[in-house]
Design a protein around this motif. Structure first.
Motif, PDB file in Angstrom:
ATOM      1  N   PRO A 166      97.787 -14.375 105.128  1.00 38.15           N
ATOM      2  CA  PRO A 166      97.302 -15.292 106.170  1.00 38.15           C
ATOM      3  C   PRO A 166      96.142 -14.701 106.975  1.00 38.15           C
ATOM      4  N   PHE A 167      96.185 -13.377 107.188  1.00 42.10           N
ATOM      5  CA  PHE A 167      95.093 -12.739 107.919  1.00 42.10           C
ATOM      6  C   PHE A 167      93.795 -12.834 107.121  1.00 42.10           C
ATOM      7  N   ALA A 168      93.880 -12.571 105.815  1.00 39.59           N
ATOM      8  CA  ALA A 168      92.704 -12.706 104.954  1.00 39.59           C
ATOM      9  C   ALA A 168      92.220 -14.145 104.947  1.00 39.59           C
ATOM     10  N   LEU A 169      93.167 -15.079 104.875  1.00 40.60           N
ATOM     11  CA  LEU A 169      92.805 -16.488 104.858  1.00 40.60           C
ATOM     12  C   LEU A 169      92.139 -16.901 106.164  1.00 40.60           C
ATOM     13  N   THR A 170      92.546 -16.289 107.277  1.00 40.36           N
ATOM     14  CA  THR A 170      91.897 -16.559 108.564  1.00 40.36           C
ATOM     15  C   THR A 170      90.419 -16.191 108.501  1.00 40.36           C
ATOM     16  N   SER A 224      94.739 -10.272 117.770  1.00 37.96           N
ATOM     17  CA  SER A 224      95.288  -8.920 117.641  1.00 37.96           C
ATOM     18  C   SER A 224      96.669  -8.821 118.271  1.00 37.96           C
ATOM     19  N   ILE A 225      96.864  -9.521 119.365  1.00 40.12           N
ATOM     20  CA  ILE A 225      98.181  -9.523 120.021  1.00 40.12           C
ATOM     21  C   ILE A 225      99.228 -10.121 119.089  1.00 40.12           C
ATOM     22  N   PHE A 226      98.915 -11.243 118.474  1.00 38.68           N
ATOM     23  CA  PHE A 226      99.864 -11.865 117.538  1.00 38.68           C
ATOM     24  C   PHE A 226     100.089 -10.973 116.314  1.00 38.68           C
ATOM     25  N   ARG A 227      99.024 -10.337 115.797  1.00 38.03           N
ATOM     26  CA  ARG A 227      99.165  -9.476 114.622  1.00 38.03           C
ATOM     27  C   ARG A 227     100.016  -8.254 114.909  1.00 38.03           C
ATOM     28  N   SER A 228     100.049  -7.804 116.154  1.00 30.44           N
ATOM     29  CA  SER A 228     100.815  -6.601 116.486  1.00 30.44           C
ATOM     30  C   SER A 228     102.300  -6.778 116.213  1.00 30.44           C
ATOM     31  N   GLN A 229     102.768  -8.025 116.204  1.00 33.10           N
ATOM     32  CA  GLN A 229     104.184  -8.279 115.872  1.00 33.10           C
ATOM     33  C   GLN A 229     104.321  -8.944 114.504  1.00 33.10           C
ATOM     34  N   GLY A 230     103.241  -8.895 113.707  1.00 34.00           N
ATOM     35  CA  GLY A 230     103.303  -9.388 112.336  1.00 34.00           C
ATOM     36  C   GLY A 230     103.032 -10.869 112.174  1.00 34.00           C
ATOM     37  N   ASP A 231     102.565 -11.533 113.225  1.00 30.32           N
ATOM     38  CA  ASP A 231     102.287 -12.969 113.154  1.00 30.32           C
ATOM     39  C   ASP A 231     100.791 -13.189 112.899  1.00 30.32           C
ATOM     40  N   THR A 232     100.448 -13.484 111.652  1.00 31.14           N
ATOM     41  CA  THR A 232      99.058 -13.797 111.315  1.00 31.14           C
ATOM     42  C   THR A 232      98.865 -15.287 111.053  1.00 31.14           C
ATOM     43  N   ARG A 233      99.951 -16.039 111.088  1.00 33.79           N
ATOM     44  CA  ARG A 233      99.855 -17.464 110.792  1.00 33.79           C
ATOM     45  C   ARG A 233      99.380 -18.292 111.984  1.00 33.79           C
ATOM     46  N   THR A 234      99.823 -17.928 113.193  1.00 35.94           N
ATOM     47  CA  THR A 234      99.417 -18.687 114.369  1.00 35.94           C
ATOM     48  C   THR A 234      97.899 -18.652 114.571  1.00 35.94           C
ATOM     49  N   PRO A 235      97.244 -17.478 114.510  1.00 37.21           N
ATOM     50  CA  PRO A 235      95.771 -17.480 114.611  1.00 37.21           C
ATOM     51  C   PRO A 235      95.110 -18.306 113.512  1.00 37.21           C
ATOM     52  N   LEU A 236      95.694 -18.307 112.309  1.00 41.46           N
ATOM     53  CA  LEU A 236      95.137 -19.092 111.207  1.00 41.46           C
ATOM     54  C   LEU A 236      95.195 -20.586 111.511  1.00 41.46           C
ATOM     55  N   ILE A 237      96.333 -21.044 112.001  1.00 41.65           N
ATOM     56  CA  ILE A 237      96.493 -22.472 112.318  1.00 41.65           C
ATOM     57  C   ILE A 237      95.478 -22.903 113.380  1.00 41.65           C
ATOM     58  N   SER A 244      90.294 -25.714 114.954  1.00 42.17           N
ATOM     59  CA  SER A 244      88.978 -25.634 115.603  1.00 42.17           C
ATOM     60  C   SER A 244      87.848 -25.730 114.583  1.00 42.17           C
ATOM     61  N   GLY A 245      88.063 -25.182 113.390  1.00 40.42           N
ATOM     62  CA  GLY A 245      87.035 -25.221 112.356  1.00 40.42           C
ATOM     63  C   GLY A 245      86.753 -26.632 111.873  1.00 40.42           C
ATOM     64  N   LEU A 246      87.791 -27.412 111.718  1.00 40.47           N
ATOM     65  CA  LEU A 246      87.599 -28.803 111.306  1.00 40.47           C
ATOM     66  C   LEU A 246      86.839 -29.593 112.370  1.00 40.47           C
ATOM     67  N   ILE A 302      88.032 -24.001 121.596  1.00 32.13           N
ATOM     68  CA  ILE A 302      89.283 -24.656 121.184  1.00 32.13           C
ATOM     69  C   ILE A 302      90.275 -23.641 120.625  1.00 32.13           C
ATOM     70  N   SER A 303      89.819 -22.769 119.718  1.00 31.71           N
ATOM     71  CA  SER A 303      90.739 -21.807 119.085  1.00 31.71           C
ATOM     72  C   SER A 303      91.308 -20.820 120.092  1.00 31.71           C
ATOM     73  N   SER A 304      90.480 -20.320 120.997  1.00 30.19           N
ATOM     74  CA  SER A 304      90.974 -19.358 121.993  1.00 30.19           C
ATOM     75  C   SER A 304      91.917 -20.036 122.983  1.00 30.19           C
ATOM     76  N   SER A 305      91.639 -21.290 123.317  1.00 27.25           N
ATOM     77  CA  SER A 305      92.518 -22.018 124.244  1.00 27.25           C
ATOM     78  C   SER A 305      93.878 -22.287 123.617  1.00 27.25           C
ATOM     79  N   LEU A 306      93.883 -22.629 122.332  1.00 32.15           N
ATOM     80  CA  LEU A 306      95.150 -22.858 121.632  1.00 32.15           C
ATOM     81  C   LEU A 306      95.993 -21.586 121.590  1.00 32.15           C
ATOM     82  N   LEU A 307      95.371 -20.456 121.270  1.00 31.42           N
ATOM     83  CA  LEU A 307      96.120 -19.200 121.225  1.00 31.42           C
ATOM     84  C   LEU A 307      96.650 -18.827 122.606  1.00 31.42           C
TER      85      LEU A 307
END
Length: 441
Positions: A16-20, A149-162, A167-169, A199-204
């Motif tokens: 998911p991190f790579a996909l981000t 980076s905060i989300f990745r520190s606990q192994g969550d790479t999916r939330t930043p991707l979502i 925001s990309g769309l 948008i992406s930073s506000s969502l996170l």
């Protein structure tokens, strides 16, 4: 991260991190493609001339955000909830402050910097317009990276991707509206980028506020913990400088590319937006190696740290080799997505052969650097990268390239610099681990 098998867990976090990164680049590539198809290759070249500047600007702060990742992951490994809480709030506040500072500085030096990089006069105004609008979004761009980076520190790479996909769309829709409906050019693409990052930073930030875990943020608790900030900087600044070294050397190469004309500039911009997908795969496993290592090192599980490096290396080599091969195999049709000019496509494929085709070498550098940063030592990889990457590329541009000012000769420097640096960092890693083993109780 601290228990059980590693093969599946590293993949679950890394992909998911790579996909981000890939999605982020896809949206950026869409910008270039829209400009190339709907506006012209001059607009495409103008935006492309800014890519190395933007990468350099972001590299330092992405490195500092990686320092935040290591510190927070270490606290998680130690089960230090107060440390996690204070580090999270420090990281968010630092991101916003640094973003504001970079916006002010960037607005002041944009035109002189682009002039110094020898951007052709006919492209200069468009390049300046794009960069100035882009820099207005630096606070939210840095906020997104630190929050990720905060989300990745606990192994969550999916939330930043979502959040990035959403925001990309929106960005793609805005860009089409700005270009087709409002008649904007590079200013429309830059404005869409700023809005998307907001948008992406506000969502996170919303998800951090709603989180039930130790990474949750509370508005009343924002303050900078000087001790934690110092540790973040000790790890993050060398890591950021390592990224900047890549980017600074690429600025030198971009200046050489600019001297070869608009066709080469457009071709290089198109190829860069293709080859970068391979880098995101390579870099993802390196970043995940850092997070897994820092958590396990915080828990004093040195043997598991070594396994993290080994598994990350194997998986990264396999995935990066596959993606590099595919990018070269489909290189010509991919380049046609950006521009149909035959000369531009032919020149772009030269870059793909030497960069995307051989970027798998960079896997060794990224994984070993990631492992050493996880142990809290990011200075050694930074120094080696400075001499190996930056030294080799700058020397090449001002010696070999000057004797034969040819695009293909210029591109050969990429694999040469990777080989030199990979060899040096392998030696350094062996010495580092030997010292670490002797220091461990």
């Amino acid at each position: 991260m601290l228990h059980g098998s590693l093969w599946d867990k590293i993949l679950i976090v890394a992909l998911p991190f790579a996909l981000t990164g890939i999605m982020q680049q896809l949206f950026m590539a869409a910008d270039i493609a829209m400009l190339g198809q709907l506006v012209g290759k001059e607009a495409m070249a103008a935006v492309g001339s800014n890519s190395s500047i933007i990468a350099t600007t972001l590299s330092l702060f992405i490195g500092i955000s990686l320092g935040a990742n290591v510190v927070i992951a270490g606290f998680i490994g130690q089960r230090n909830e107060k440390g996690v809480h204070d580090a999270v709030h420090t990281a968010v506040l630092v991101a916003l402050i640094c973003g504001l500072v970079m916006t002010v500085i960037g607005e002041l030096i944009t035109r002189p910097l682009l002039v110094a990089l020898a951007v052709p006069a006919e492209l200069l105004d468009m390049a300046v317009m794009y960069l100035r609008i882009y820099l207005l979004g630096m606070p939210v761009i840095l906020l997104y990276n630190f929050e990720s980076s905060i989300f990745r520190s606990q192994g969550d790479t999916r939330t930043p991707l979502i959040c990035l996909v959403i925001s990309g769309l929106v960005k793609v829709v805005l860009n089409l509206a700005f270009i087709l409906q409002l008649g904007m050019t590079v200013d429309g693409v830059a404005t869409g980028t700023v809005i998307a990052n907001l948008i992406s930073s506000s969502l996170l930030f919303y998800f951090l506020r709603r989180s039930k875990s130790t990474i949750a943020v509370h508005m009343q608790d924002f303050r900078i913990d000087k001790k934690i900030l110092k540790r973040m900087l000790q790890i993050g600044v060398p890591a950021g400088l390592q990224g900047m070294v890549f980017s600074l050397s690429n600025i030198c190469i971009q200046s050489a590319i600019n001297s070869l004309g608009a066709d080469v500039m457009a071709a290089s911009a198109a190829a860069f937006n293709i080859e970068i997908f391979a880098y995101f795969i390579i870099n993802a496993f390196g970043q995940v190696c850092t997070t897994f290592t820092s958590q396990n090192y915080g828990a004093r599980q040195l043997e598991r740290c070594r396994q993290v490096m080994k598994i990350s290396m194997i998986q990264d080599l396999l995935f990066s080799a596959a993606i590099c091969g595919l990018l070269v195999w489909f290189g010509i049709p991919l380049l046609h997505l950006f521009n149909t000019d035959g000369a531009v496509v032919a020149l772009g494929f030269i870059r793909l052969k030497y960069v995307a085709g051989l970027e798998v070498i960079n896997t060794v550098i990224e994984i070993i650097s990631g492992s050493m940063r996880g142990y809290g030592n990011s200075l050694i990889p930074a120094v080696i990268t400075f001499f190996g990457i930056c030294g080799t590329r700058i020397t090449w541009v001002y010696t070999i390239f000057q004797t034969q000012m040819d695009f293909e000769i210029l591109m050969i420097v990429f694999p040469v610099s990777w080989i030199v640096t990979a060899a040096a960092i392998c030696v350094a890693y062996k010495i580092f681990m030997k010292q670490l083993n002797s220091d461990m109780p």
